[in-house]
Design a protein around this motif. Structure first.
Motif, short mmCIF file in Angstrom:
data_model
loop_
_atom_site.label_atom_id
_atom_site.label_comp_id
_atom_site.label_asym_id
_atom_site.label_seq_id
_atom_site.Cartn_x
_atom_site.Cartn_y
_atom_site.Cartn_z
N MET A 68 15.67 -1.04 9.66
CA MET A 68 16.00 -0.63 8.28
C MET A 68 17.29 -1.29 7.80
N CYS A 106 0.82 4.93 10.75
CA CYS A 106 1.35 5.86 11.76
C CYS A 106 0.26 6.22 12.76
N VAL A 159 2.10 5.07 0.26
CA VAL A 159 1.75 6.08 1.25
C VAL A 159 2.03 7.45 0.65
N ASP A 208 0.85 -1.18 0.00
CA ASP A 208 0.00 0.00 0.00
C ASP A 208 0.88 1.23 0.00
N MET A 220 14.23 -1.07 1.31
CA MET A 220 13.48 -2.09 2.03
C MET A 220 12.07 -2.19 1.47
N ILE A 221 11.55 -3.38 1.46
CA ILE A 221 10.17 -3.57 0.98
C ILE A 221 9.31 -4.05 2.14
N ALA A 222 8.18 -3.39 2.35
CA ALA A 222 7.23 -3.81 3.38
C ALA A 222 5.83 -3.75 2.77
N ALA A 223 4.87 -4.42 3.41
CA ALA A 223 3.53 -4.48 2.84
C ALA A 223 2.75 -3.19 3.06
N SER A 224 2.89 -2.61 4.23
CA SER A 224 2.16 -1.37 4.50
C SER A 224 2.83 -0.63 5.63
N TYR A 225 2.45 0.64 5.81
CA TYR A 225 3.09 1.48 6.83
C TYR A 225 2.01 2.33 7.47
N PRO A 255 5.89 1.52 1.27
CA PRO A 255 6.00 1.50 2.73
C PRO A 255 7.42 1.40 3.26
N GLY A 256 8.30 0.70 2.58
CA GLY A 256 9.65 0.54 3.12
C GLY A 256 10.68 1.48 2.50
N ASP A 257 10.24 2.38 1.61
CA ASP A 257 11.20 3.25 0.92
C ASP A 257 12.01 4.08 1.90
N LEU A 307 4.02 -2.62 8.80
CA LEU A 307 4.78 -1.88 9.80
C LEU A 307 3.88 -0.86 10.51
N ALA A 344 8.03 6.98 4.61
CA ALA A 344 6.61 6.98 5.00
C ALA A 344 6.39 7.57 6.39
#
Lengths: 177, 327
Positions: B34, B8, A8, A6, B1-6, A25-27, B48, A71
């Motif tokens: 990271m 806050c 952001v 997803d 880095m690759i993650a599915a969602s972030y 998300p991980g950028d 995340l 993000a």
């Protein structure tokens, strides 16, 4: 890029200019700065937060842009090396680096300048010990740090007055600690 | 880095709700995570949850003799805090030993604990000080002793400290801590320094640079008027499969005058424990020799060979660490 993730939307103020960027998300911040915004003055050395080459100011404080998820920065103010000079005029600190020959290959220089800028913004008259502590997170293979420390000492007290861009780019909403 | 969602979240309730997802995991400053996500795709499927904006996890207050520290408070703000420096000088010394300025501006005390590297600076101080960890999850909140937060991790011994920069487990909570799924560290409660209490924090790193410590030791004593030790407690990190609190028979100091022979007895005691418990320690023969010395320095700092750190009442240091004496 991962299609399952997803994206952001992040609002960033970089060097005084507002940007809306869509990040994964991980950028990492460094990738957004270099690849999306074209600000290649920020260098990646180790990529694990040890060398400090990628140091930028986030809300006025020095951080390693290789370790910061973009993000997490919605609403943040970021200053990169491109933001230190003002209409082609170097900041007093940059000028001092040149005069003291605090630059050789130049790869670590953007990071050193931003770490030093953060220090001088916080303490315009730092002791040498304070300067060395502020630079512990920046590795330099060329200068041996002596000229760098001299350049910063020489600028002490004048940096804030002579480099308006540094002040302009401080975050309005920066956290008081 | 690759993650599915972030995500806050702004409140603890929102954060806990987000962590109900089995794929969710907490990210605070991200200075460890990271790095781990950089070369391996460990977080591709992870959601995340960034807790640095959670109000209940920020700020430093004092109540009931405790320093109540938000787990998501950056280490730099603890270093700059006069309250932390005066009420817990040992914790202050430990957190200012973490990385460089850039790392401390980002990293958090909660993250330092939850990442659970046995040689982490914050962990050593929290365990020695007998800090309490306030943990919150969907089942409510609970408070555990810092020394009970960590599970022994034999894998840590094989690669930690000098060999790689950080633990390789993508989610240390699963293997290295006693946190339940969906739980997070909300606050860290550190007993404030007692009258007459002296403390020290010593770290050995490969090149005195900003890297991870290889061995850490922290010691606290309270002495009577005549110098007799009434209370003693220490912690060593980077040596055993988990950060280890030493007291009682493992740290035979109570009743002594903290003389060199007494310190030597404590160093020997640590050596015995190491012989019994850490046969798989990476760089074992080196650490077996230096860890008792590092602990010895932390203890000697509290006695005649130590000196007060100027401007920080209660914090002691050793003028010349043992490993630099012959330089």
């Amino acid at each position: 890029m991962n299609n399952d993730s997803d994206s952001v939307r992040v609002h960033l103020c970089v060097n005084g200019l507002d940007h809306d960027v869509l990040v994964d998300p991980g950028d990492r911040l460094i990738d957004v700065l270099r690849d999306d915004l074209g600000l290649t003055g920020t260098k990646e050395g180790c990529g694990i937060g040890v060398c400090g080459a990628c140091t930028v100011l986030i809300n006025g404080r020095a951080e390693n842009s290789c370790l910061v998820p973009a993000a997490s920065l919605d609403g943040a103010s970021v200053t990169t090396i491109e933001g230190l000079s003002h209409r082609g005029n170097l900041s007093a600190l940059q000028d001092s680096f040149l005069r003291h020959h605090a630059v050789q290959c130049g790869f670590c220089t953007p990071g050193l300048l931003l770490s030093a800028t953060a220090l001088l913004d916080e303490d315009p008259h730092p002791t040498e010990a304070r300067i060395r502590e502020a630079l512990r997170g920046n590795l330099c293979r060329c200068t041996g740090y002596e000229q760098v420390v001299e350049a910063i000492l020489d600028t002490s007290g004048t940096a804030v007055d002579e480099s308006p861009s540094v002040v302009v780019n401080r975050s309005e909403g920066g956290e008081e600690r | 880095m690759i993650a599915a969602s972030y995500a806050c979240p702004n409140t603890l309730e929102e954060a806990v709700a987000a962590l109900a997802d089995p794929a969710a995991m907490v990210i605070a400053g991200g200075t460890d995570l990271m790095v781990k996500g950089r070369t391996r795709n460990s977080y591709v499927a992870r959601a995340l949850v960034d807790v640095t904006g959670v109000n209940e996890m920020r700020g430093v207050t004092v109540h009931d003799g405790l320093l109540d520290i938000g787990a998501a408070e950056p280490l730099a703000s603890l270093v700059e805090s006069k309250v932390v420096r005066s009420l817990s000088p040992v914790l202050w010394q430990a957190v200012r030993s973490v990385g460089g300025v850039q790392t401390r501006n980002r990293a958090t005390l909660g993250g330092n604990l939850a990442n659970a590297c046995p040689a982490a600076d914050g962990i050593c101080a929290c365990v020695a000080l007998g800090a309490l960890i306030k943990v919150v999850g969907s089942q409510g909140e609970r408070t555990i002793d810092a020394s009970e937060l960590f599970r022994p991790c034999p894998a840590c011994l094989a690669h930690e400290g000098m060999l790689v920069r950080t633990c390789l487990f993508a989610d240390p909570r699963e293997k290295k801590t006693t946190l339940e799924p969906g739980e997070l560290i909300a606050r860290v409660l550190v007993p404030q320094r007692a009258e007459g209490e002296l403390g020290s924090y010593v770290r050995l790193s490969t090149n005195r640079g900003i890297g991870l410590a290889s061995v850490t030791a922290s010691a606290i004593v309270v002495r009577e008027q005549d110098g007799t030790v009434r209370l003693a407690r220490a912690c060593v990190g980077g040596v055993l499969p988990a950060p280890r609190a030493l007291e009682g028979s493992e740290l035979p100091l109570v009743g002594t005058k903290l003389e060199n022979a007494d310190v030597l007895r404590c160093s020997k005691s640590l050596g015995t424990i190491m012989d019994e418990e850490c046969s798989r320690l990476a760089n074992g023969s080196y650490k077996r020799r230096v860890a008792p010395v590092v602990l010895g320095d932390a203890l000697r700092a509290l006695g005649q060979e130590g000196e007060d750190v100027p401007g920080v009442p209660g914090l002691r240091r050793i003028a010349v660490p043992s490993w630099e004496e012959d330089r």
